[in-house]
Design a protein around this motif. Sequence first.
Motif, PDB file in Angstrom:
ATOM      1  N   ARG A   1       0.894  -1.150  -0.112  1.00  0.00           N
ATOM      2  CA  ARG A   1      -0.128   0.029  -0.093  1.00  0.00           C
ATOM      3  C   ARG A   1       0.928   1.353  -0.034  1.00  0.00           C
ATOM      4  O   ARG A   1       1.993   1.283   0.361  1.00  0.00           O
ATOM      5  N   VAL A   2       0.380   2.081  -0.504  1.00  0.00           N
ATOM      6  CA  VAL A   2       1.002   3.719  -0.638  1.00  0.00           C
ATOM      7  C   VAL A   2      -0.283   4.455  -0.349  1.00  0.00           C
ATOM      8  O   VAL A   2      -1.335   4.385  -0.167  1.00  0.00           O
ATOM      9  N   VAL A   3       0.273   5.906  -0.186  1.00  0.00           N
ATOM     10  CA  VAL A   3      -0.804   6.921  -0.083  1.00  0.00           C
ATOM     11  C   VAL A   3      -1.120   7.370  -1.607  1.00  0.00           C
ATOM     12  O   VAL A   3      -0.280   7.859  -2.376  1.00  0.00           O
ATOM     13  N   MET A   4      -2.509   7.410  -1.915  1.00  0.00           N
ATOM     14  CA  MET A   4      -2.932   7.875  -3.242  1.00  0.00           C
ATOM     15  C   MET A   4      -3.668   9.166  -2.775  1.00  0.00           C
ATOM     16  O   MET A   4      -4.399   9.061  -2.142  1.00  0.00           O
ATOM     17  N   TYR A   5      -3.339  10.214  -3.413  1.00  0.00           N
ATOM     18  CA  TYR A   5      -4.046  11.436  -2.911  1.00  0.00           C
ATOM     19  C   TYR A   5      -4.456  12.219  -4.073  1.00  0.00           C
ATOM     20  O   TYR A   5      -3.778  12.009  -5.302  1.00  0.00           O
ATOM     21  N   ASN A   6      -5.368  13.253  -3.813  1.00  0.00           N
ATOM     22  CA  ASN A   6      -5.947  14.089  -4.884  1.00  0.00           C
ATOM     23  C   ASN A   6      -4.968  15.202  -4.946  1.00  0.00           C
ATOM     24  O   ASN A   6      -5.247  16.116  -3.858  1.00  0.00           O
ATOM     25  N   LYS A   7      -4.198  15.583  -5.937  1.00  0.00           N
ATOM     26  CA  LYS A   7      -3.192  16.739  -5.975  1.00  0.00           C
ATOM     27  C   LYS A   7      -3.949  18.072  -5.872  1.00  0.00           C
ATOM     28  O   LYS A   7      -3.670  18.923  -5.693  1.00  0.00           O
TER      29      LYS A   7
ATOM     30  N   ILE B   1     -11.032  12.348 -13.135  1.00  0.00           N
ATOM     31  CA  ILE B   1     -10.130  12.459 -12.026  1.00  0.00           C
ATOM     32  C   ILE B   1      -8.516  12.075 -12.368  1.00  0.00           C
ATOM     33  O   ILE B   1      -7.716  12.300 -11.641  1.00  0.00           O
ATOM     34  N   LYS B   2      -8.478  11.422 -13.386  1.00  0.00           N
ATOM     35  CA  LYS B   2      -7.032  10.882 -13.892  1.00  0.00           C
ATOM     36  C   LYS B   2      -5.694  11.797 -13.508  1.00  0.00           C
ATOM     37  O   LYS B   2      -5.011  11.320 -12.642  1.00  0.00           O
ATOM     38  N   ASN B   3      -5.717  13.032 -13.969  1.00  0.00           N
ATOM     39  CA  ASN B   3      -4.891  13.958 -13.577  1.00  0.00           C
ATOM     40  C   ASN B   3      -4.529  14.411 -12.329  1.00  0.00           C
ATOM     41  O   ASN B   3      -3.544  15.203 -12.095  1.00  0.00           O
ATOM     42  N   ASP B   4      -5.706  14.297 -11.633  1.00  0.00           N
ATOM     43  CA  ASP B   4      -5.556  14.611 -10.161  1.00  0.00           C
ATOM     44  C   ASP B   4      -4.614  13.436  -9.231  1.00  0.00           C
ATOM     45  O   ASP B   4      -4.734  13.939  -8.043  1.00  0.00           O
ATOM     46  N   ILE B   5      -4.656  12.403  -9.509  1.00  0.00           N
ATOM     47  CA  ILE B   5      -3.838  11.215  -8.640  1.00  0.00           C
ATOM     48  C   ILE B   5      -2.618  11.445  -8.723  1.00  0.00           C
ATOM     49  O   ILE B   5      -1.922  11.453  -9.525  1.00  0.00           O
ATOM     50  N   GLY B   6      -2.076  11.271  -7.437  1.00  0.00           N
ATOM     51  CA  GLY B   6      -0.831  11.193  -7.235  1.00  0.00           C
ATOM     52  C   GLY B   6      -0.579  10.101  -5.976  1.00  0.00           C
ATOM     53  O   GLY B   6      -1.353   9.610  -5.259  1.00  0.00           O
ATOM     54  N   PHE B   7       0.864   9.773  -5.965  1.00  0.00           N
ATOM     55  CA  PHE B   7       1.064   8.632  -4.866  1.00  0.00           C
ATOM     56  C   PHE B   7       2.341   9.077  -4.134  1.00  0.00           C
ATOM     57  O   PHE B   7       3.443   9.602  -4.807  1.00  0.00           O
ATOM     58  N   PHE B   8       2.569   8.482  -2.992  1.00  0.00           N
ATOM     59  CA  PHE B   8       3.751   8.680  -2.348  1.00  0.00           C
ATOM     60  C   PHE B   8       4.038   7.522  -1.166  1.00  0.00           C
ATOM     61  O   PHE B   8       2.822   6.996  -0.790  1.00  0.00           O
ATOM     62  N   THR B   9       5.058   7.285  -0.878  1.00  0.00           N
ATOM     63  CA  THR B   9       5.382   6.226   0.152  1.00  0.00           C
ATOM     64  C   THR B   9       4.587   6.584   1.405  1.00  0.00           C
ATOM     65  O   THR B   9       4.878   7.571   1.756  1.00  0.00           O
TER      66      THR B   9
ATOM     67  N   ALA C   1      13.247  -1.669 -14.503  1.00  0.00           N
ATOM     68  CA  ALA C   1      12.886  -0.427 -15.125  1.00  0.00           C
ATOM     69  C   ALA C   1      11.520   0.124 -15.412  1.00  0.00           C
ATOM     70  O   ALA C   1      10.935   1.143 -15.484  1.00  0.00           O
ATOM     71  N   VAL C   2      10.753  -1.147 -15.761  1.00  0.00           N
ATOM     72  CA  VAL C   2       9.557  -0.969 -15.965  1.00  0.00           C
ATOM     73  C   VAL C   2       8.622  -0.351 -14.657  1.00  0.00           C
ATOM     74  O   VAL C   2       7.772   0.439 -14.723  1.00  0.00           O
ATOM     75  N   ALA C   3       9.093  -0.870 -13.520  1.00  0.00           N
ATOM     76  CA  ALA C   3       8.344  -0.173 -12.434  1.00  0.00           C
ATOM     77  C   ALA C   3       8.787   1.255 -12.020  1.00  0.00           C
ATOM     78  O   ALA C   3       7.667   1.919 -11.770  1.00  0.00           O
ATOM     79  N   GLN C   4       9.733   1.748 -12.622  1.00  0.00           N
ATOM     80  CA  GLN C   4       9.916   3.084 -12.637  1.00  0.00           C
ATOM     81  C   GLN C   4       8.918   4.088 -13.370  1.00  0.00           C
ATOM     82  O   GLN C   4       8.967   5.114 -13.265  1.00  0.00           O
ATOM     83  N   LYS C   5       8.494   3.353 -14.326  1.00  0.00           N
ATOM     84  CA  LYS C   5       7.686   3.993 -15.428  1.00  0.00           C
ATOM     85  C   LYS C   5       6.162   4.097 -14.590  1.00  0.00           C
ATOM     86  O   LYS C   5       5.180   4.736 -15.281  1.00  0.00           O
ATOM     87  N   ASN C   6       5.871   3.337 -13.557  1.00  0.00           N
ATOM     88  CA  ASN C   6       4.503   3.334 -13.129  1.00  0.00           C
ATOM     89  C   ASN C   6       4.866   4.144 -11.774  1.00  0.00           C
ATOM     90  O   ASN C   6       5.425   3.752 -10.721  1.00  0.00           O
ATOM     91  N   PRO C   7       3.839   5.446 -11.518  1.00  0.00           N
ATOM     92  CA  PRO C   7       4.237   6.164 -10.217  1.00  0.00           C
ATOM     93  C   PRO C   7       3.681   5.380  -9.166  1.00  0.00           C
ATOM     94  O   PRO C   7       4.430   5.589  -8.000  1.00  0.00           O
ATOM     95  N   ALA C   8       2.833   4.785  -9.079  1.00  0.00           N
ATOM     96  CA  ALA C   8       2.263   3.751  -8.032  1.00  0.00           C
ATOM     97  C   ALA C   8       3.357   2.684  -7.549  1.00  0.00           C
ATOM     98  O   ALA C   8       3.850   2.533  -6.350  1.00  0.00           O
ATOM     99  N   ALA C   9       4.003   2.026  -8.555  1.00  0.00           N
ATOM    100  CA  ALA C   9       5.006   0.980  -8.307  1.00  0.00           C
ATOM    101  C   ALA C   9       6.436   1.816  -7.857  1.00  0.00           C
ATOM    102  O   ALA C   9       6.819   1.250  -6.770  1.00  0.00           O
TER     103      ALA C   9
END
Length: 421
Positions: A148-154, A282-290, A352-360
Amino acid sequence: MKRGLIAATAVAGMLGSVAACGGAGGKADAEGFKGKKLTVWVMSGSNPERWTEQVSEQFKKKTGATVEFKVQQWNGIQQKLSTALSEDTPPDVVEIGNTQTAAYAKAGALAELGDLKKEIGSDWNDAFNKASLVDGKQYALPWFAGNRVVMYNKKIWAEAGLKGTPTTRNELFKAFDAIKKKTGAEPLYLPGQNWYFLDGLTLGTGAELVKKQGGKWVSNLGDPKVSKAMHIYQQYQAFSTAPKNKDEATPQQGEVFAKGKTGAVIAMGYEAATAVKANPGIKNDIGFFTIPGETAAKPEGVFLGGSNFAVAGMSKNQELAREFLKVALSKQNDGQMVKEAGWTPKSADLAAVAQKNPAAAAAAPAAEKSGGTTPLIPQWAAVENLPNPIKSYMTAVLGGKSPADAAKDVESEINARLARQ
Protein backbone atom coordinates in the motif's frame (compact mmCIF):
# COMPACT_ATOMS: atom_id res chain seq x y z
CA MET A 1 -23.41 -25.42 1.23
CA LYS A 2 -20.32 -23.91 2.85
CA ARG A 3 -17.97 -26.69 3.83
CA GLY A 4 -14.82 -24.58 4.30
CA LEU A 5 -11.36 -26.06 4.54
CA ILE A 6 -12.79 -29.17 6.19
CA ALA A 7 -14.22 -30.17 2.82
CA ALA A 8 -10.87 -29.85 1.11
CA THR A 9 -9.18 -31.79 3.88
CA ALA A 10 -11.68 -34.62 3.60
CA VAL A 11 -10.65 -35.34 0.04
CA ALA A 12 -6.94 -34.74 0.55
CA GLY A 13 -5.97 -38.29 -0.36
CA MET A 14 -7.86 -38.18 -3.65
CA LEU A 15 -6.56 -34.75 -4.53
CA GLY A 16 -3.00 -35.69 -3.69
CA SER A 17 -3.00 -38.52 -6.22
CA VAL A 18 -4.48 -36.31 -8.93
CA ALA A 19 -1.96 -33.56 -8.17
CA ALA A 20 0.89 -36.00 -8.53
CA CYS A 21 -0.36 -37.06 -11.96
CA GLY A 22 -0.88 -33.47 -13.06
CA GLY A 23 2.61 -32.50 -11.95
CA ALA A 24 4.28 -35.17 -14.03
CA GLY A 25 3.38 -33.50 -17.29
CA GLY A 26 4.70 -34.22 -20.73
CA LYS A 27 5.09 -31.98 -23.71
CA ALA A 28 1.84 -30.17 -24.38
CA ASP A 29 -0.05 -31.21 -27.51
CA ALA A 30 -1.51 -27.98 -28.86
CA GLU A 31 -3.68 -29.88 -31.36
CA GLY A 32 -5.39 -31.67 -28.52
CA PHE A 33 -6.38 -28.40 -26.87
CA LYS A 34 -8.33 -26.88 -29.75
CA GLY A 35 -11.88 -26.00 -28.84
CA LYS A 36 -11.35 -26.50 -25.11
CA LYS A 37 -12.13 -23.88 -22.49
CA LEU A 38 -10.06 -23.25 -19.37
CA THR A 39 -11.72 -21.68 -16.33
CA VAL A 40 -9.61 -19.28 -14.26
CA TRP A 41 -10.83 -17.66 -11.07
CA VAL A 42 -9.38 -14.22 -10.40
CA MET A 43 -10.23 -11.76 -7.67
CA SER A 44 -11.93 -8.43 -8.21
CA GLY A 45 -9.34 -5.85 -9.22
CA SER A 46 -6.54 -8.35 -9.84
CA ASN A 47 -6.55 -8.73 -13.62
CA PRO A 48 -6.04 -5.41 -15.42
CA GLU A 49 -7.78 -5.00 -18.76
CA ARG A 50 -4.83 -4.99 -21.16
CA TRP A 51 -3.09 -7.87 -19.35
CA THR A 52 -6.29 -9.92 -19.60
CA GLU A 53 -6.67 -9.23 -23.31
CA GLN A 54 -3.01 -9.94 -23.99
CA VAL A 55 -2.98 -13.24 -22.10
CA SER A 56 -6.26 -14.39 -23.66
CA GLU A 57 -4.98 -13.69 -27.17
CA GLN A 58 -1.62 -15.35 -26.61
CA PHE A 59 -3.17 -18.39 -24.93
CA LYS A 60 -5.60 -18.96 -27.78
CA LYS A 61 -2.86 -18.52 -30.38
CA LYS A 62 -0.59 -20.99 -28.59
CA THR A 63 -3.12 -23.70 -27.71
CA GLY A 64 -6.26 -23.16 -29.77
CA ALA A 65 -8.19 -23.11 -26.50
CA THR A 66 -10.00 -20.23 -24.84
CA VAL A 67 -9.74 -18.97 -21.30
CA GLU A 68 -12.70 -17.75 -19.26
CA PHE A 69 -11.80 -15.43 -16.41
CA LYS A 70 -14.40 -15.54 -13.65
CA VAL A 71 -14.06 -12.61 -11.26
CA GLN A 72 -14.66 -13.35 -7.58
CA GLN A 73 -15.15 -11.06 -4.58
CA TRP A 74 -12.73 -11.13 -1.65
CA ASN A 75 -15.45 -11.28 0.99
CA GLY A 76 -16.13 -14.93 1.75
CA ILE A 77 -13.65 -16.20 -0.87
CA GLN A 78 -11.89 -18.68 1.40
CA GLN A 79 -15.04 -20.66 2.09
CA LYS A 80 -16.14 -20.44 -1.54
CA LEU A 81 -12.75 -21.52 -2.86
CA SER A 82 -12.45 -24.36 -0.36
CA THR A 83 -15.79 -25.72 -1.51
CA ALA A 84 -14.95 -25.32 -5.20
CA LEU A 85 -11.59 -27.07 -4.89
CA SER A 86 -13.20 -30.10 -3.23
CA GLU A 87 -15.73 -30.69 -6.02
CA ASP A 88 -15.43 -32.87 -9.12
CA THR A 89 -15.43 -29.90 -11.52
CA PRO A 90 -13.43 -27.12 -9.87
CA PRO A 91 -12.07 -24.06 -11.66
CA ASP A 92 -8.88 -25.15 -13.41
CA VAL A 93 -6.63 -22.33 -12.24
CA VAL A 94 -7.28 -20.21 -9.17
CA GLU A 95 -5.87 -17.03 -7.73
CA ILE A 96 -5.04 -17.50 -4.05
CA GLY A 97 -3.82 -14.85 -1.65
CA ASN A 98 -0.10 -15.38 -1.12
CA THR A 99 -0.40 -15.88 2.64
CA GLN A 100 -3.28 -18.34 2.27
CA THR A 101 -1.68 -20.75 -0.18
CA ALA A 102 -0.22 -22.99 2.53
CA ALA A 103 -3.65 -23.91 3.88
CA TYR A 104 -4.93 -25.19 0.53
CA ALA A 105 -1.68 -27.00 -0.18
CA LYS A 106 -1.77 -28.72 3.22
CA ALA A 107 -5.33 -29.80 2.48
CA GLY A 108 -4.11 -31.52 -0.68
CA ALA A 109 -6.18 -29.34 -2.96
CA LEU A 110 -3.43 -28.07 -5.27
CA ALA A 111 -1.25 -29.64 -7.96
CA GLU A 112 2.51 -29.59 -7.50
CA LEU A 113 4.29 -27.23 -9.92
CA GLY A 114 7.98 -27.55 -9.11
CA ASP A 115 9.09 -28.41 -12.62
CA LEU A 116 7.09 -25.52 -14.08
CA LYS A 117 8.71 -23.06 -11.67
CA LYS A 118 12.15 -24.17 -12.87
CA GLU A 119 11.07 -23.72 -16.48
CA ILE A 120 9.56 -20.24 -16.34
CA GLY A 121 10.66 -18.67 -13.04
CA SER A 122 14.29 -19.45 -12.46
CA ASP A 123 15.14 -15.74 -12.04
CA TRP A 124 12.23 -14.77 -9.79
CA ASN A 125 13.06 -13.06 -6.51
CA ASP A 126 13.00 -15.62 -3.69
CA ALA A 127 10.87 -13.28 -1.55
CA PHE A 128 8.06 -13.57 -4.09
CA ASN A 129 8.23 -17.33 -4.21
CA LYS A 130 8.39 -18.00 -0.48
CA ALA A 131 4.62 -18.09 0.00
CA SER A 132 4.25 -20.62 -2.84
CA LEU A 133 6.34 -23.24 -1.07
CA VAL A 134 5.00 -25.67 1.50
CA ASP A 135 7.40 -28.12 3.11
CA GLY A 136 9.85 -27.28 0.35
CA LYS A 137 7.46 -28.19 -2.47
CA GLN A 138 6.01 -25.83 -5.07
CA TYR A 139 2.20 -25.77 -4.88
CA ALA A 140 1.61 -22.45 -6.66
CA LEU A 141 3.44 -19.84 -8.70
CA PRO A 142 3.69 -16.16 -7.69
CA TRP A 143 1.54 -13.94 -9.88
CA PHE A 144 2.02 -10.50 -8.35
CA ALA A 145 2.76 -8.72 -5.10
CA GLY A 146 2.82 -5.17 -3.92
CA ASN A 147 2.13 -2.94 -0.96
CA ARG A 148 0.00 0.00 0.00
CA VAL A 149 0.89 3.62 -0.65
CA VAL A 150 -0.79 6.96 -0.07
CA MET A 151 -2.94 7.78 -3.10
CA TYR A 152 -3.79 11.47 -2.93
CA ASN A 153 -5.77 14.09 -4.79
CA LYS A 154 -3.31 16.69 -6.10
CA LYS A 155 -6.00 19.31 -6.56
CA ILE A 156 -7.17 19.07 -2.95
CA TRP A 157 -3.61 19.16 -1.63
CA ALA A 158 -2.86 22.26 -3.68
CA GLU A 159 -6.04 23.90 -2.38
CA ALA A 160 -4.77 23.24 1.16
CA GLY A 161 -1.49 24.94 0.29
CA LEU A 162 0.53 21.75 0.57
CA LYS A 163 3.79 21.50 -1.37
CA GLY A 164 5.80 18.33 -1.76
CA THR A 165 4.91 15.09 0.00
CA PRO A 166 5.39 14.12 3.66
CA THR A 167 8.41 12.05 4.69
CA THR A 168 7.35 11.37 8.31
CA ARG A 169 4.10 10.32 9.95
CA ASN A 170 3.82 13.63 11.82
CA GLU A 171 4.21 15.57 8.57
CA LEU A 172 1.44 13.47 7.05
CA PHE A 173 -0.89 14.18 9.96
CA LYS A 174 -0.13 17.90 9.65
CA ALA A 175 -1.06 17.68 5.97
CA PHE A 176 -4.37 16.06 6.89
CA ASP A 177 -4.97 18.87 9.40
CA ALA A 178 -4.38 21.45 6.69
CA ILE A 179 -6.86 19.77 4.35
CA LYS A 180 -9.44 19.66 7.15
CA LYS A 181 -9.03 23.35 7.97
CA LYS A 182 -8.60 24.83 4.49
CA THR A 183 -10.81 22.74 2.21
CA GLY A 184 -14.23 21.15 2.23
CA ALA A 185 -12.74 17.71 1.58
CA GLU A 186 -12.40 14.75 3.90
CA PRO A 187 -8.64 14.54 4.63
CA LEU A 188 -8.50 10.75 4.55
CA TYR A 189 -10.97 8.02 3.72
CA LEU A 190 -10.08 5.13 6.04
CA PRO A 191 -12.79 2.70 7.14
CA GLY A 192 -12.37 1.01 10.50
CA GLN A 193 -11.56 -2.43 9.18
CA ASN A 194 -8.70 -1.90 6.71
CA TRP A 195 -7.04 -4.93 8.25
CA TYR A 196 -4.06 -5.18 5.91
CA PHE A 197 -3.07 -1.59 6.67
CA LEU A 198 -3.13 -2.51 10.36
CA ASP A 199 -0.97 -5.53 9.60
CA GLY A 200 1.58 -3.19 8.05
CA LEU A 201 1.50 -1.03 11.16
CA THR A 202 2.17 -4.10 13.33
CA LEU A 203 5.20 -4.84 11.17
CA GLY A 204 6.34 -1.30 11.85
CA THR A 205 6.07 -1.76 15.62
CA GLY A 206 7.77 -5.15 15.53
CA ALA A 207 4.66 -7.01 16.68
CA GLU A 208 3.98 -10.70 16.12
CA LEU A 209 0.33 -11.67 15.64
CA VAL A 210 0.82 -15.27 16.79
CA LYS A 211 3.17 -17.03 19.18
CA LYS A 212 4.03 -20.60 20.10
CA GLN A 213 2.61 -21.78 23.40
CA GLY A 214 2.78 -25.38 24.52
CA GLY A 215 3.81 -26.39 21.02
CA LYS A 216 0.75 -24.74 19.46
CA TRP A 217 0.17 -21.46 17.68
CA VAL A 218 -1.97 -19.03 19.70
CA SER A 219 -3.05 -15.41 19.36
CA ASN A 220 -0.67 -12.64 20.36
CA LEU A 221 -3.20 -9.86 19.75
CA GLY A 222 -2.89 -8.65 23.35
CA ASP A 223 0.79 -7.77 22.88
CA PRO A 224 1.51 -4.09 23.70
CA LYS A 225 3.25 -3.81 20.31
CA VAL A 226 -0.03 -4.70 18.61
CA SER A 227 -1.80 -2.12 20.79
CA LYS A 228 0.75 0.49 19.70
CA ALA A 229 0.02 -0.30 16.04
CA MET A 230 -3.71 -0.03 16.68
CA HIS A 231 -3.17 3.35 18.37
CA ILE A 232 -1.42 4.60 15.21
CA TYR A 233 -4.39 3.32 13.20
CA GLN A 234 -6.70 5.30 15.50
CA GLN A 235 -4.71 8.45 14.78
CA TYR A 236 -5.16 7.91 11.06
CA GLN A 237 -8.83 7.04 11.35
CA ALA A 238 -9.55 10.20 13.34
CA PHE A 239 -9.15 12.15 10.09
CA SER A 240 -11.87 10.09 8.40
CA THR A 241 -15.65 9.94 8.55
CA ALA A 242 -15.70 6.45 6.99
CA PRO A 243 -17.69 3.74 8.82
CA LYS A 244 -15.81 2.06 11.64
CA ASN A 245 -17.45 -1.29 10.96
CA LYS A 246 -16.64 -1.60 7.23
CA ASP A 247 -13.54 -2.42 5.22
CA GLU A 248 -11.96 -0.73 2.19
CA ALA A 249 -14.00 -2.85 -0.23
CA THR A 250 -17.38 -1.97 1.31
CA PRO A 251 -17.80 0.23 -0.65
CA GLN A 252 -14.75 0.16 -2.91
CA GLN A 253 -12.61 3.02 -1.62
CA GLY A 254 -11.35 3.73 -5.13
CA GLU A 255 -14.90 4.66 -6.09
CA VAL A 256 -15.19 6.89 -3.02
CA PHE A 257 -11.93 8.62 -3.97
CA ALA A 258 -13.24 9.07 -7.52
CA LYS A 259 -15.88 11.54 -6.32
CA GLY A 260 -13.12 14.11 -5.84
CA LYS A 261 -13.98 14.95 -2.23
CA THR A 262 -11.28 12.89 -0.52
CA GLY A 263 -7.75 14.08 0.16
CA ALA A 264 -6.17 10.64 0.34
CA VAL A 265 -6.65 6.90 0.79
CA ILE A 266 -4.27 4.15 1.86
CA ALA A 267 -4.39 2.13 -1.33
CA MET A 268 -2.90 -0.47 -3.60
CA GLY A 269 -1.69 0.92 -6.92
CA TYR A 270 -4.43 -0.76 -8.94
CA GLU A 271 -7.09 1.24 -7.08
CA ALA A 272 -6.22 4.25 -9.21
CA ALA A 273 -7.72 2.38 -12.18
CA THR A 274 -10.86 1.78 -10.13
CA ALA A 275 -11.12 5.52 -9.46
CA VAL A 276 -10.53 6.49 -13.08
CA LYS A 277 -13.07 3.98 -14.31
CA ALA A 278 -15.67 5.52 -11.99
CA ASN A 279 -14.63 9.07 -12.93
CA PRO A 280 -12.26 9.51 -15.91
CA GLY A 281 -11.94 13.21 -15.12
CA ILE A 282 -9.94 12.50 -11.96
CA LYS A 283 -7.05 10.83 -13.77
CA ASN A 284 -4.69 13.83 -13.78
CA ASP A 285 -5.42 14.64 -10.13
CA ILE A 286 -4.08 11.32 -8.78
CA GLY A 287 -0.66 11.17 -7.14
CA PHE A 288 1.20 8.63 -4.98
CA PHE A 289 3.82 8.64 -2.27
CA THR A 290 5.34 6.12 0.14
CA ILE A 291 3.51 5.77 3.46
CA PRO A 292 5.88 7.64 5.80
CA GLY A 293 7.06 6.15 9.05
CA GLU A 294 8.03 7.67 12.37
CA THR A 295 11.27 8.93 10.83
CA ALA A 296 12.26 9.83 7.29
CA ALA A 297 14.90 7.11 7.29
CA LYS A 298 12.43 4.24 7.36
CA PRO A 299 8.99 4.13 5.70
CA GLU A 300 5.96 2.74 7.51
CA GLY A 301 5.69 -1.04 7.78
CA VAL A 302 3.67 -2.48 4.91
CA PHE A 303 1.98 -5.77 4.19
CA LEU A 304 3.38 -7.27 1.00
CA GLY A 305 0.07 -8.42 -0.35
CA GLY A 306 -0.31 -10.33 -3.52
CA SER A 307 -1.52 -13.50 -5.11
CA ASN A 308 -0.34 -16.80 -6.45
CA PHE A 309 -1.75 -18.84 -9.30
CA ALA A 310 -2.43 -22.50 -8.49
CA VAL A 311 -3.81 -25.44 -10.44
CA ALA A 312 -6.69 -27.28 -8.82
CA GLY A 313 -5.73 -30.86 -8.05
CA MET A 314 -9.13 -32.07 -9.29
CA SER A 315 -8.94 -30.13 -12.57
CA LYS A 316 -9.43 -32.32 -15.62
CA ASN A 317 -7.35 -29.86 -17.66
CA GLN A 318 -4.02 -30.18 -15.90
CA GLU A 319 -1.75 -29.79 -18.92
CA LEU A 320 -3.82 -26.98 -20.43
CA ALA A 321 -3.70 -25.21 -17.07
CA ARG A 322 0.08 -25.44 -17.11
CA GLU A 323 0.16 -23.97 -20.61
CA PHE A 324 -1.93 -21.09 -19.32
CA LEU A 325 0.59 -20.43 -16.55
CA LYS A 326 3.45 -20.38 -19.04
CA VAL A 327 1.62 -17.64 -20.95
CA ALA A 328 0.23 -15.67 -18.00
CA LEU A 329 3.55 -15.60 -16.12
CA SER A 330 5.83 -14.91 -19.05
CA LYS A 331 8.31 -12.06 -18.79
CA GLN A 332 6.22 -9.99 -21.16
CA ASN A 333 3.01 -10.45 -19.20
CA ASP A 334 4.68 -9.99 -15.83
CA GLY A 335 5.99 -6.71 -17.22
CA GLN A 336 2.48 -5.76 -18.26
CA MET A 337 1.25 -6.33 -14.68
CA VAL A 338 3.96 -4.03 -13.33
CA LYS A 339 3.27 -1.39 -15.97
CA GLU A 340 -0.50 -1.51 -15.84
CA ALA A 341 -1.22 -2.19 -12.16
CA GLY A 342 1.89 -0.95 -10.40
CA TRP A 343 3.00 -4.26 -8.89
CA THR A 344 6.56 -4.84 -7.73
CA PRO A 345 8.65 -6.68 -10.36
CA LYS A 346 9.51 -10.32 -9.66
CA SER A 347 12.89 -10.18 -11.37
CA ALA A 348 15.67 -7.65 -11.89
CA ASP A 349 14.91 -7.53 -15.60
CA LEU A 350 11.65 -5.71 -14.85
CA ALA A 351 13.00 -3.05 -12.48
CA ALA A 352 13.04 -0.38 -15.19
CA VAL A 353 9.36 -1.03 -15.92
CA ALA A 354 8.44 -0.26 -12.30
CA GLN A 355 9.97 3.21 -12.51
CA LYS A 356 7.54 4.09 -15.28
CA ASN A 357 4.56 3.48 -12.98
CA PRO A 358 4.12 6.14 -10.23
CA ALA A 359 2.36 3.73 -7.88
CA ALA A 360 5.08 1.10 -8.23
CA ALA A 361 7.78 3.72 -7.70
CA ALA A 362 6.05 4.93 -4.52
CA ALA A 363 5.65 1.38 -3.20
CA ALA A 364 9.26 0.30 -3.75
CA PRO A 365 10.98 2.03 -0.77
CA ALA A 366 8.64 0.52 1.82
CA ALA A 367 8.67 -2.90 0.16
CA GLU A 368 12.45 -2.95 0.35
CA LYS A 369 12.91 -1.55 3.86
CA SER A 370 9.71 -2.31 5.77
CA GLY A 371 7.76 -5.03 3.98
CA GLY A 372 6.43 -8.26 5.45
CA THR A 373 3.44 -10.59 5.52
CA THR A 374 0.91 -12.09 7.85
CA PRO A 375 2.09 -15.30 9.58
CA LEU A 376 3.10 -17.86 6.94
CA ILE A 377 1.49 -20.84 8.66
CA PRO A 378 -1.27 -23.04 7.19
CA GLN A 379 -3.60 -22.23 10.09
CA TRP A 380 -3.57 -18.51 9.34
CA ALA A 381 -6.08 -18.73 6.48
CA ALA A 382 -8.74 -19.81 8.96
CA VAL A 383 -8.11 -16.70 11.09
CA GLU A 384 -9.05 -14.42 8.19
CA ASN A 385 -12.24 -16.31 7.34
CA LEU A 386 -15.42 -14.28 7.72
CA PRO A 387 -16.22 -12.91 10.14
CA ASN A 388 -12.59 -11.93 10.62
CA PRO A 389 -12.10 -11.54 14.41
CA ILE A 390 -9.28 -9.03 13.95
CA LYS A 391 -11.66 -6.74 12.09
CA SER A 392 -14.06 -7.03 15.05
CA TYR A 393 -11.15 -6.10 17.34
CA MET A 394 -10.43 -3.00 15.25
CA THR A 395 -14.03 -1.80 15.31
CA ALA A 396 -14.22 -2.35 19.06
CA VAL A 397 -11.10 -0.27 19.73
CA LEU A 398 -12.29 2.51 17.44
CA GLY A 399 -15.57 2.41 19.34
CA GLY A 400 -13.81 3.17 22.62
CA LYS A 401 -12.78 -0.21 24.04
CA SER A 402 -9.17 -0.59 25.18
CA PRO A 403 -6.95 -2.68 22.88
CA ALA A 404 -6.30 -5.13 25.71
CA ASP A 405 -10.01 -5.69 26.38
CA ALA A 406 -10.86 -5.85 22.69
CA ALA A 407 -8.14 -8.48 22.22
CA LYS A 408 -9.53 -10.59 25.07
CA ASP A 409 -12.95 -10.55 23.40
CA VAL A 410 -11.68 -12.22 20.22
CA GLU A 411 -8.64 -14.25 21.23
CA SER A 412 -10.61 -17.38 22.09
CA GLU A 413 -12.05 -17.37 18.56
CA ILE A 414 -8.63 -16.78 17.01
CA ASN A 415 -7.15 -19.64 19.07
CA ALA A 416 -9.97 -21.96 18.04
CA ARG A 417 -9.24 -21.21 14.37
CA LEU A 418 -5.51 -21.64 14.84
CA ALA A 419 -6.16 -25.05 16.40
CA ARG A 420 -7.85 -26.35 13.24
CA GLN A 421 -5.71 -28.80 11.30
